[in-house]
Design a protein around this motif. Structure first.
Motif, mmCIF file in Angstrom:
data_model
loop_
_atom_site.group_PDB
_atom_site.id
_atom_site.type_symbol
_atom_site.label_atom_id
_atom_site.label_comp_id
_atom_site.label_asym_id
_atom_site.label_seq_id
_atom_site.Cartn_x
_atom_site.Cartn_y
_atom_site.Cartn_z
ATOM 1 N N CYS A 35 0.877 -1.379 -0.003
ATOM 2 C CA CYS A 35 -0.081 0.040 0.014
ATOM 3 C C CYS A 35 0.791 1.389 0.013
ATOM 4 O O CYS A 35 2.093 1.288 0.643
ATOM 5 N N PRO A 36 0.168 2.301 -0.739
ATOM 6 C CA PRO A 36 1.155 3.567 -0.617
ATOM 7 C C PRO A 36 1.165 4.355 0.816
ATOM 8 O O PRO A 36 0.367 3.869 1.751
ATOM 9 N N LEU A 37 2.195 4.995 0.972
ATOM 10 C CA LEU A 37 2.065 5.924 2.149
ATOM 11 C C LEU A 37 0.802 6.592 2.941
ATOM 12 O O LEU A 37 0.093 6.997 1.974
ATOM 13 N N GLY A 38 0.465 6.165 3.973
ATOM 14 C CA GLY A 38 -0.726 6.715 4.469
ATOM 15 C C GLY A 38 -1.566 5.799 4.472
ATOM 16 O O GLY A 38 -2.939 6.210 4.712
ATOM 17 N N TYR A 39 -1.509 4.843 4.011
ATOM 18 C CA TYR A 39 -2.873 3.630 3.594
ATOM 19 C C TYR A 39 -2.350 2.417 4.359
ATOM 20 O O TYR A 39 -1.110 2.119 4.459
ATOM 21 N N TYR A 40 -3.473 1.585 4.689
ATOM 22 C CA TYR A 40 -2.836 0.357 5.268
ATOM 23 C C TYR A 40 -3.761 -0.994 4.407
ATOM 24 O O TYR A 40 -4.867 -0.570 3.837
ATOM 25 N N SER A 41 -3.272 -2.221 4.780
ATOM 26 C CA SER A 41 -4.151 -3.071 4.047
ATOM 27 C C SER A 41 -5.231 -3.656 4.540
ATOM 28 O O SER A 41 -5.337 -3.934 5.924
ATOM 29 N N SER A 42 -6.086 -3.904 3.896
ATOM 30 C CA SER A 42 -7.435 -4.450 4.626
ATOM 31 C C SER A 42 -8.292 -5.394 3.370
ATOM 32 O O SER A 42 -8.843 -4.677 2.408
ATOM 33 N N ARG B 221 -3.294 11.108 1.582
ATOM 34 C CA ARG B 221 -3.256 11.797 0.385
ATOM 35 C C ARG B 221 -3.896 10.996 -0.633
ATOM 36 O O ARG B 221 -3.757 10.123 -0.685
ATOM 37 N N GLY B 222 -4.794 11.776 -1.461
ATOM 38 C CA GLY B 222 -5.249 10.958 -2.645
ATOM 39 C C GLY B 222 -4.393 10.331 -3.481
ATOM 40 O O GLY B 222 -3.158 10.753 -3.752
ATOM 41 N N ALA B 223 -4.828 9.277 -3.970
ATOM 42 C CA ALA B 223 -3.674 8.187 -4.577
ATOM 43 C C ALA B 223 -4.768 7.528 -5.727
ATOM 44 O O ALA B 223 -5.804 7.582 -5.784
ATOM 45 N N ILE B 224 -3.796 7.185 -6.689
ATOM 46 C CA ILE B 224 -4.146 6.409 -7.956
ATOM 47 C C ILE B 224 -3.171 5.178 -8.227
ATOM 48 O O ILE B 224 -1.886 5.627 -7.873
ATOM 49 N N GLU B 225 -3.685 4.381 -8.802
ATOM 50 C CA GLU B 225 -2.720 3.272 -9.365
ATOM 51 C C GLU B 225 -1.973 3.717 -10.321
ATOM 52 O O GLU B 225 -2.455 4.464 -11.279
ATOM 53 N N LYS B 226 -0.438 3.271 -10.358
ATOM 54 C CA LYS B 226 0.494 3.799 -11.126
ATOM 55 C C LYS B 226 0.427 3.110 -12.564
ATOM 56 O O LYS B 226 0.001 1.971 -12.518
ATOM 57 N N SER B 227 0.314 3.827 -13.623
ATOM 58 C CA SER B 227 0.416 3.488 -14.920
ATOM 59 C C SER B 227 1.644 3.618 -15.637
ATOM 60 O O SER B 227 1.874 4.830 -16.057
ATOM 61 N N ASN C 75 3.535 1.019 -6.068
ATOM 62 C CA ASN C 75 2.725 0.823 -7.281
ATOM 63 C C ASN C 75 1.487 1.898 -7.350
ATOM 64 O O ASN C 75 0.635 1.743 -8.095
ATOM 65 N N TYR C 76 1.702 3.017 -6.766
ATOM 66 C CA TYR C 76 0.722 4.005 -6.584
ATOM 67 C C TYR C 76 1.397 5.529 -6.870
ATOM 68 O O TYR C 76 2.569 5.587 -6.739
ATOM 69 N N CYS C 77 0.382 6.370 -7.128
ATOM 70 C CA CYS C 77 0.867 7.879 -7.231
ATOM 71 C C CYS C 77 0.123 8.501 -6.411
ATOM 72 O O CYS C 77 -1.188 8.500 -6.391
ATOM 73 N N LEU C 78 0.847 9.307 -5.371
ATOM 74 C CA LEU C 78 0.112 10.180 -4.333
ATOM 75 C C LEU C 78 0.012 11.537 -4.739
ATOM 76 O O LEU C 78 1.169 12.064 -5.179
#
Length: 107
Positions: free
Chosen positions: A33-40, A53-59, A72-75
Motif C-alpha cells: 500500500c502507498p504511504l498513509g494507507y494500510y492493507s484491509s 493523500r489522494g492516490a491512484i494506481e500507477k500506470s 505501485n501508486y501515485c500520491l
C-alpha cells in the motif's frame, strides 16, 4: 452588502478547490500500500489520522503532474489541487489534459 458577497465568493472558491483534489478513498491493493494507507482485505485503506493523500494506481513508470510515486501508486503532492485518472485510449475527456498515461482535470 459587499462583505456577505465576498464571504459567499470565498466559500465557493474554497469548495471548488476541495472538490478538485484527488479523492482519498480505498484503492484496490496492488503489491504494498502507498504511504498513509494500510492493507484491509484486497484494498489499501486511508489511515484514520487524516494524513492520507489522494492516490491512484500507477500506470507505467511515471506519475502525472502534481503526483509522486509511492510503490505501485501515485500520491497527490501536498500542494496539488488537481484530480487525475488513468488515460483510456489516446485522448482525455473535455476539461482534462494529458500527462503521460493519465488525464488531469484542468482548473
Amino acid at each position: 452588502m459587499r462583505k456577505p458577497l465576498l464571504i459567499a465568493v470565498g466559500i465557493l472558491l474554497n469548495t471548488s478547490a476541495a472538490l478538485a483534489q484527488q479523492p482519498v478513498q480505498p484503492l484496490p491493493k496492488v503489491g504494498g500500500c502507498p504511504l498513509g494507507y494500510y492493507s484491509s482485505g484486497g484494498y489499501c485503506v486511508p489511515s484514520s489520522g487524516g494524513n492520507s493523500r489522494g492516490a491512484i494506481e500507477k500506470s507505467g513508470t511515471g506519475c502525472p503532474l502534481g503526483f509522486y510515486s509511492s510503490g505501485n501508486y501515485c500520491l497527490s503532492s501536498p500542494s496539488n489541487e488537481r484530480e487525475a485518472i488513468q488515460k483510456s485510449g489516446k485522448g482525455c475527456p473535455l476539461g482534462w489534459y494529458s500527462s503521460g498515461g493519465y488525464c488531469v482535470k484542468s482548473r
